[in-house]
Design a protein around this motif. Structure first.
Motif, PDB file in Angstrom:
ATOM      1  N   ARG A 231      31.696  -9.765  15.158  1.00  0.00           N
ATOM      2  CA  ARG A 231      30.693  -9.034  15.056  1.00  0.00           C
ATOM      3  C   ARG A 231      31.231  -7.508  14.982  1.00  0.00           C
ATOM      4  O   ARG A 231      31.989  -7.117  15.577  1.00  0.00           O
ATOM      5  N   TYR A 232      30.606  -6.841  13.799  1.00  0.00           N
ATOM      6  CA  TYR A 232      31.020  -5.321  13.922  1.00  0.00           C
ATOM      7  C   TYR A 232      29.466  -4.835  13.680  1.00  0.00           C
ATOM      8  O   TYR A 232      28.637  -5.295  13.454  1.00  0.00           O
ATOM      9  N   VAL A 233      29.592  -3.431  13.988  1.00  0.00           N
ATOM     10  CA  VAL A 233      28.317  -2.740  13.999  1.00  0.00           C
ATOM     11  C   VAL A 233      28.598  -1.243  13.187  1.00  0.00           C
ATOM     12  O   VAL A 233      29.840  -0.785  13.444  1.00  0.00           O
ATOM     13  N   LEU A 234      28.002  -1.035  12.310  1.00  0.00           N
ATOM     14  CA  LEU A 234      27.919   0.175  11.601  1.00  0.00           C
ATOM     15  C   LEU A 234      26.812   1.217  11.938  1.00  0.00           C
ATOM     16  O   LEU A 234      25.549   0.858  11.788  1.00  0.00           O
ATOM     17  N   ALA A 235      27.003   2.136  12.443  1.00  0.00           N
ATOM     18  CA  ALA A 235      26.235   3.204  13.150  1.00  0.00           C
ATOM     19  C   ALA A 235      26.184   4.575  11.949  1.00  0.00           C
ATOM     20  O   ALA A 235      27.448   4.804  11.514  1.00  0.00           O
ATOM     21  N   ALA A 236      25.149   4.916  11.591  1.00  0.00           N
ATOM     22  CA  ALA A 236      24.913   6.126  10.850  1.00  0.00           C
ATOM     23  C   ALA A 236      24.192   7.185  11.277  1.00  0.00           C
ATOM     24  O   ALA A 236      23.144   6.848  12.168  1.00  0.00           O
ATOM     25  N   GLU A 237      24.638   8.376  11.486  1.00  0.00           N
ATOM     26  CA  GLU A 237      24.067   9.555  12.156  1.00  0.00           C
ATOM     27  C   GLU A 237      22.953   9.990  11.540  1.00  0.00           C
ATOM     28  O   GLU A 237      22.723   9.957  10.156  1.00  0.00           O
ATOM     29  N   GLY A 238      21.936  10.501  12.182  1.00  0.00           N
ATOM     30  CA  GLY A 238      20.765  11.002  11.551  1.00  0.00           C
ATOM     31  C   GLY A 238      19.628   9.836  11.419  1.00  0.00           C
ATOM     32  O   GLY A 238      19.642   8.955  12.563  1.00  0.00           O
ATOM     33  N   SER A 239      18.727  10.087  10.636  1.00  0.00           N
ATOM     34  CA  SER A 239      17.614   9.334  10.423  1.00  0.00           C
ATOM     35  C   SER A 239      17.530   8.617   8.993  1.00  0.00           C
ATOM     36  O   SER A 239      16.363   8.935   8.292  1.00  0.00           O
ATOM     37  N   PRO A 240      18.477   8.106   8.405  1.00  0.00           N
ATOM     38  CA  PRO A 240      18.261   7.599   7.091  1.00  0.00           C
ATOM     39  C   PRO A 240      17.232   6.280   7.290  1.00  0.00           C
ATOM     40  O   PRO A 240      17.282   5.852   8.180  1.00  0.00           O
ATOM     41  N   THR A 241      16.814   6.079   5.917  1.00  0.00           N
ATOM     42  CA  THR A 241      16.061   4.675   5.830  1.00  0.00           C
ATOM     43  C   THR A 241      16.916   3.686   5.657  1.00  0.00           C
ATOM     44  O   THR A 241      18.032   3.665   5.034  1.00  0.00           O
ATOM     45  N   VAL A 242      16.678   2.609   6.297  1.00  0.00           N
ATOM     46  CA  VAL A 242      17.548   1.382   6.359  1.00  0.00           C
ATOM     47  C   VAL A 242      17.114   0.330   5.532  1.00  0.00           C
ATOM     48  O   VAL A 242      15.909  -0.198   5.664  1.00  0.00           O
ATOM     49  N   LEU A 243      17.790  -0.023   4.385  1.00  0.00           N
ATOM     50  CA  LEU A 243      17.381  -1.115   3.451  1.00  0.00           C
ATOM     51  C   LEU A 243      18.197  -2.158   3.514  1.00  0.00           C
ATOM     52  O   LEU A 243      19.253  -2.264   3.627  1.00  0.00           O
ATOM     53  N   HIS A 244      17.511  -3.154   3.319  1.00  0.00           N
ATOM     54  CA  HIS A 244      18.388  -4.612   3.358  1.00  0.00           C
ATOM     55  C   HIS A 244      17.870  -5.613   2.088  1.00  0.00           C
ATOM     56  O   HIS A 244      16.749  -5.531   1.743  1.00  0.00           O
ATOM     57  N   CYS A 245      18.952  -6.229   1.553  1.00  0.00           N
ATOM     58  CA  CYS A 245      18.676  -7.277   0.750  1.00  0.00           C
ATOM     59  C   CYS A 245      19.770  -8.362   0.946  1.00  0.00           C
ATOM     60  O   CYS A 245      20.562  -8.415   1.727  1.00  0.00           O
ATOM     61  N   ASP A 246      19.937  -9.197  -0.224  1.00  0.00           N
ATOM     62  CA  ASP A 246      20.756 -10.159  -0.165  1.00  0.00           C
ATOM     63  C   ASP A 246      21.971 -10.029  -1.451  1.00  0.00           C
ATOM     64  O   ASP A 246      21.592  -9.687  -2.418  1.00  0.00           O
ATOM     65  N   ASN A 247      23.118 -10.377  -0.872  1.00  0.00           N
ATOM     66  CA  ASN A 247      24.243 -10.393  -1.955  1.00  0.00           C
ATOM     67  C   ASN A 247      24.202 -11.711  -2.930  1.00  0.00           C
ATOM     68  O   ASN A 247      25.013 -12.482  -2.768  1.00  0.00           O
ATOM     69  N   GLU A 248      22.888 -11.774  -3.624  1.00  0.00           N
ATOM     70  CA  GLU A 248      22.654 -12.833  -4.511  1.00  0.00           C
ATOM     71  C   GLU A 248      22.359 -12.329  -5.914  1.00  0.00           C
ATOM     72  O   GLU A 248      21.682 -11.220  -6.108  1.00  0.00           O
ATOM     73  N   THR A 249      22.471 -13.512  -6.894  1.00  0.00           N
ATOM     74  CA  THR A 249      22.167 -12.936  -8.148  1.00  0.00           C
ATOM     75  C   THR A 249      20.730 -12.792  -8.431  1.00  0.00           C
ATOM     76  O   THR A 249      20.185 -13.572  -7.860  1.00  0.00           O
ATOM     77  N   ASN A 250      20.338 -11.886  -9.250  1.00  0.00           N
ATOM     78  CA  ASN A 250      18.783 -11.778  -9.574  1.00  0.00           C
ATOM     79  C   ASN A 250      18.995 -12.301 -11.014  1.00  0.00           C
ATOM     80  O   ASN A 250      18.943 -11.785 -11.955  1.00  0.00           O
ATOM     81  N   ALA A 251      18.611 -13.762 -10.908  1.00  0.00           N
ATOM     82  CA  ALA A 251      18.764 -14.543 -11.893  1.00  0.00           C
ATOM     83  C   ALA A 251      17.458 -14.463 -12.914  1.00  0.00           C
ATOM     84  O   ALA A 251      17.396 -14.691 -14.311  1.00  0.00           O
ATOM     85  N   VAL A 252      16.198 -14.051 -12.348  1.00  0.00           N
ATOM     86  CA  VAL A 252      15.201 -13.799 -13.093  1.00  0.00           C
ATOM     87  C   VAL A 252      15.387 -12.598 -14.166  1.00  0.00           C
ATOM     88  O   VAL A 252      15.085 -12.845 -15.302  1.00  0.00           O
ATOM     89  N   THR A 253      15.958 -11.791 -13.671  1.00  0.00           N
ATOM     90  CA  THR A 253      16.023 -10.424 -14.516  1.00  0.00           C
ATOM     91  C   THR A 253      17.359 -10.602 -15.565  1.00  0.00           C
ATOM     92  O   THR A 253      16.976 -10.305 -16.602  1.00  0.00           O
ATOM     93  N   LEU A 254      18.325 -11.131 -15.224  1.00  0.00           N
ATOM     94  CA  LEU A 254      19.468 -11.335 -15.879  1.00  0.00           C
ATOM     95  C   LEU A 254      19.305 -12.510 -16.968  1.00  0.00           C
ATOM     96  O   LEU A 254      19.820 -12.553 -18.233  1.00  0.00           O
ATOM     97  N   PHE A 255      18.714 -13.519 -16.402  1.00  0.00           N
ATOM     98  CA  PHE A 255      18.887 -14.923 -17.213  1.00  0.00           C
ATOM     99  C   PHE A 255      17.593 -15.646 -17.637  1.00  0.00           C
ATOM    100  O   PHE A 255      17.536 -16.624 -18.236  1.00  0.00           O
ATOM    101  N   GLY A 256      16.358 -14.968 -17.201  1.00  0.00           N
ATOM    102  CA  GLY A 256      15.176 -15.459 -17.386  1.00  0.00           C
ATOM    103  C   GLY A 256      14.947 -16.660 -16.379  1.00  0.00           C
ATOM    104  O   GLY A 256      14.123 -17.538 -17.039  1.00  0.00           O
TER     105      GLY A 256
END
Length: 872
Positions: A231-256
């Motif tokens: 387990r690791y924790v990455l802390a960021a100073e201030g009030s940024p917006t935190v965005l999440h997605c998955d490290n997976e291919t967008n096969a719809v966009t790239l390959f139809g």
């Protein structure tokens, strides 16, 4: 690389797209198989990439900085460049970035990226370079105008470790332009995708730490959990917006495809920021990739904005960005200054110190994680379609199934996607030994380990063709690393030497097809130096006896002889190994000089030069009379025979006496002379008369001598045309970028100056100079009337090379006509370390971003080691 302080380092590649490992196509076109335009939306199989990033030693968890200027069609997340077919001189990076600083444990690191404020001109760069011919210069980012008036942000990332697994991170962005400009910074953290292929189901999870879990004010944080890494924790100073997605291919966009494996694929963060698509990121604040989104609508001219982050295993507390954070950065920076104050001689001029420190930074930043299991790659993954049998049979590197690397390796250049070449890495180890000798030794041993070296003894050449052949410089590098490290690690020497015995046998068995003592070898790292591609099959019945291959093997023999003698001083069991290499060198020297007949000699008496010789099916030998570096390399076959062998290596001394009595025709290359300090002996492939004739050409400004080193092809070479098997081939002097498509057109040994071979030539001239003393002088330049000793000639080569980085009228010759030659200090403070240099002007060419072997300049700038006490 197992030390805790090295767990985290700059091992993340600047780009992974277009690599051999990511190529699963049937035709083996790596560039087309995974182009840049796929990289933002397609998961990689074997690695990851990012800008100024770091990762753990195993590459599971990655951190880098993405950015957006409000105009680009995609986030700026990785390096962009042209593929081999897109560039008019082969592949080329179209970015500006610099490794600024670093320490061997990566306790302190700095990296700088220059980001245009205008829309990044991706298509303009492609289209204009496609339009240009090979006779024109490359069209660079600065040529588009987007950097005019300094309209760019300098984004610098600094890393300072509070502990082995506690990294303080500062990202600054400075607007150097004349007007305010918007900027988005997105520090990102993500797990390498190991789970989609069926071999490793350990899917890490990154989730936002929310109240009541996190009660510290003034920051945001995510936790990253992984089955192996913990387990690791990455802390960021201030009030940024935190965005999440998955490290997976967008096969719809790239390959139809009909659907994706996740609702929030890899490009989700980019679509949220650039396109405003809120559905692209996970509202549950979890995934395998996350970013902290910082936004500035207008950064004023000259203003610097700052983001601070911290990666560690503990949860953040109220002091996470307190005084201790700033103290860690100040302490690590001071430690780096103190370290380089001892490594780099304080007597050097400030400009030289700056160049040396940047060269070391480049080497330390291009330590890259290299993961590749060839068997897995050939056979395919459990959850991927099985490759067709014809693909498996004819696939690149199909004879290298044993190769399975998951190691941090010194790479030639961050742009080069990352890959390694055995001889590049060997040269890197020389300057690395000054700052990180343990890593340098590990690198040389690694290339000889059973998961890298072929079972038949061959060292892996490079990723495009592991079975191709690089020059055998490993033993030379091992000896010099041992020497720089203080002659103290004989275990290292033994480990390398015993494996090189296998490699030497491979050379003898595979590259001396007739048993004549004359060697083949192919292009031998010097790409298009010949009339034709020497790695391609010759017409049936023909063979090529190569001056450079034979010289490299004589050189190899001598380095193995030298190491064996050193080991013999402590264990006489090595004596017989030393005599083996002594006799093998003598037999190669006899074959190369062909003392009995000149019919097939590589030496051409009329020209006073060594050439490759093409032997036809009827046995006729035709010298390929092109004066190039292949004819200078016989100089490398020179090493002292120490007087102490009489007392410390009796078996060697006895065998030498036996040869002198019984085989006098064989011991011609063993030369001796009386000197005030006693009798001197040297093994030299080239006798005094031939050496003098070669050097007259080498130091002729109309042939090989340029103001910045020794050219790879004689300037006097007009267009030479010959026939090989009924096919016309040609060559002519080309001082700059290659004008031919041979080897992709991105490399040129037909005139430019190359650092590594120049360093070797100077090294051996110094060896010969110690033997001959003041009795041997040559004119430099030829016909000038200025006579120099061979040691002074070696010094001239070294000073010519370092002169590439010393300003003349305020400009470094290596900067040439590039934007780095600008009078602006914003450009002047950043030297680049090019792949090779124009044979007339000295301008840096090829890859120009921290190219590894040109970092040898740091080795040259350091006060020279005294003559080798083992062999002086």
């Amino acid at each position: 690389m197992t030390a805790p302080w090295r767990t985290w380092g700059p091992y993340l590649a600047g780009r992974q797209w277009g690599t051999v490992r990511e190529d699963y196509s049937e035709d083996g076109d790596a560039w087309a198989s995974f182009p840049f335009d796929h990289a933002h939306a397609r998961a990689y199989r074997w690695g990851e990439d990012g800008l100024g990033g770091i990762c753990d030693r195993f590459g599971f968890l990655n951190f880098s900085v993405a950015m957006w200027n409000g105009r680009d069609p995609i986030l700026k997340e990785r390096l962009f460049g042209l593929t081999n077919e897109e560039g008019n001189h082969g592949e080329d990076a179209k970015e500006h970035w610099w490794a600024v600083d670093g320490t061997p444990t990566h306790s302190w690191m700095q990296w700088l990226y220059r980001y245009p404020q205008a829309e990044y001109p991706y298509e303009q760069l492609r289209e204009e370079n496609a339009r240009r011919s090979r006779l024109e210069r490359e069209f660079e980012l600065a040529d588009t105008g987007v950097l005019d008036q300094d309209r760019f942000f300098d984004v610098q990332v600094s890393y300072a470790k509070s502990g082995p697994e506690d990294v303080c991170i500062v990202v600054t962005a400075t607007n150097h332009g004349p007007e305010s400009a918007p900027l988005h910074l997105l520090p990102q953290v993500w797990f390498r995708n190991t789970w989609s292929w069926g071999g490793d189901k350990r899917q890490g999870v990154i989730r936002q730490l929310l109240a009541p879990t996190l009660t510290v004010s003034g920051l945001e944080a995510v936790e990253a959990e992984h089955g192996y890494l913990g387990r690791y924790v990455l802390a960021a100073e201030g009030s940024p917006t935190v965005l999440h997605c998955d490290n997976e291919t967008n096969a719809v966009t790239l390959f139809g495809a009909e659907r994706n494996t996740t609702k929030y694929p890899k490009d989700g963060i980019g679509r949220r920021v650039v396109e405003g698509d809120r559905s692209a990121v996970n509202p549950a604040d979890t995934g395998t990739k996350a970013a902290f989104w910082y936004r500035w609508e207008a950064v004023a001219p000259g203003e610097t904005v700052t983001v601070r982050l911290r990666l560690r295993q503990a949860d953040p507390d109220d002091a996470v960005f307190g005084e201790e954070f700033d103290a860690v950065l100040a302490t690590r920076r001071a430690e780096a200054d103190e370290f380089y104050g001892t490594v780099i001689h304080p007597g050097l001029a400030e400009e030289d110190r700056h160049v040396a420190r940047r060269a070391y930074a480049g080497l330390l930043w291009t330590k890259q994680l290299y993961r590749f299991d060839v068997s897995q790659w050939l056979d395919g993954d459990p959850e991927s379609p099985a490759p067709e049998s014809r693909r498996k049979r004819g696939r690149r590197n199909s004879g290298w199934r044993h190769l399975a690397l998951a190691d941090v390796i010194s790479m030639p250049d961050e742009w080069e996607y990352p890959w390694f070449a055995a001889w590049d890495t060997a040269f890197h180890c020389i300057p690395l030994a000054h700052v990180d000798p343990d890593f340098a030794k590990e690198q040389l041993v690694l290339m000889c380990r059973e998961w890298a070296m072929h079972p038949n003894g061959q060292l892996p050449a490079y990723e495009w063709a592991f079975g191709d052949v690089n020059p055998p410089v490993h033993a030379w590098a091992a000896w010099h690393v041992y020497r720089i490290d203080g002659y103290r690690d004989r275990q290292f020497l033994i480990r390398v030497f015993t494996k090189l015995l296998l490699n030497f046998s491979w050379w003898v068995n595979r590259k001396d097809s007739t048993g004549s003592g004359l060697f083949e070898g192919g292009f031998l790292g010097m790409d298009n130096i010949a009339l034709f591609d020497r790695s391609a099959p010759l017409p049936p019945g023909y063979r090529l006896e190569q001056s450079d291959a034979t010289s490299w093997m004589a050189f190899y023999c001598q380095q193995m002889f030298k190491i064996a003698l050193e080991l013999s001083r402590f264990d006489q069991a090595w004596d017989s190994t030393a005599t083996k290499f002594l006799e093998h060198f003598l037999s190669i020297a006899q074959a190369m000089n062909n003392f009995g007949s000149h019919e097939e000699s590589l030496w051409n008496e009329e020209d006073g030069f060594f050439y490759d010789v093409l032997v036809s099916p009827d046995g006729t030998a035709e010298p390929l009379r092109v004066r190039s570096m292949v004819g200078l390399l016989p100089i490398l076959g020179a090493t002292e025979v120490p007087g102490w062998i009489q007392s410390e290596c009796p078996d060697v001394a006895n065998q030498l006496r036996w040869l002198q009595r019984r085989r006098p025709e064989l011991v011609g290359p063993l030369r001796s002379r009386s000197a005030p300090e006693g009798r001197k002996m040297i093994l030299s492939l080239v006798d005094r008369d031939r050496l003098e004739r070669i050097l007259r050409r080498m130091f002729d400004t109309e042939e090989f001598l340029s103001p910045y080193g020794i050219r790879s092809l004689s300037k006097a070479t007009g267009q030479v045309v010959a026939q090989v098997g009924g096919r016309d081939v040609s060559i002519e002097y080309e001082p700059g970028e290659s004008r031919t498509k041979l080897f992709g057109g991105n490399s040129n040994w037909r005139g430019p100056v190359w650092f590594p071979v120049n360093v070797l030539l100077a090294d051996k001239l110094r060896t010969l100079g110690r033997f001959y003393g003041d009795s041997f002088t040559i004119e430099i330049p030829t016909r000038s009337g200025n006579h120099c000793t061979l040691v002074e000639a070696a010094d001239l080569i070294d000073s010519s090379l370092t002169g590439l980085f010393r300003p003349v009228d305020g400009k470094r010759p290596a900067d040439g006509k590039r934007i780095e030659a600008s009078e602006s200090p914003l450009w002047q403070e950043h030297p680049t370390f090019s792949e090779f240099f124009d044979g007339d002007t000295g301008e840096g060419l090829g890859a120009t971003h921290q190219t590894g072997w040109t970092a040898l300049v740091a080795h040259l700038l350091n006060p020279r080691l005294p003559p080798d006490p083992r062999f002086a």
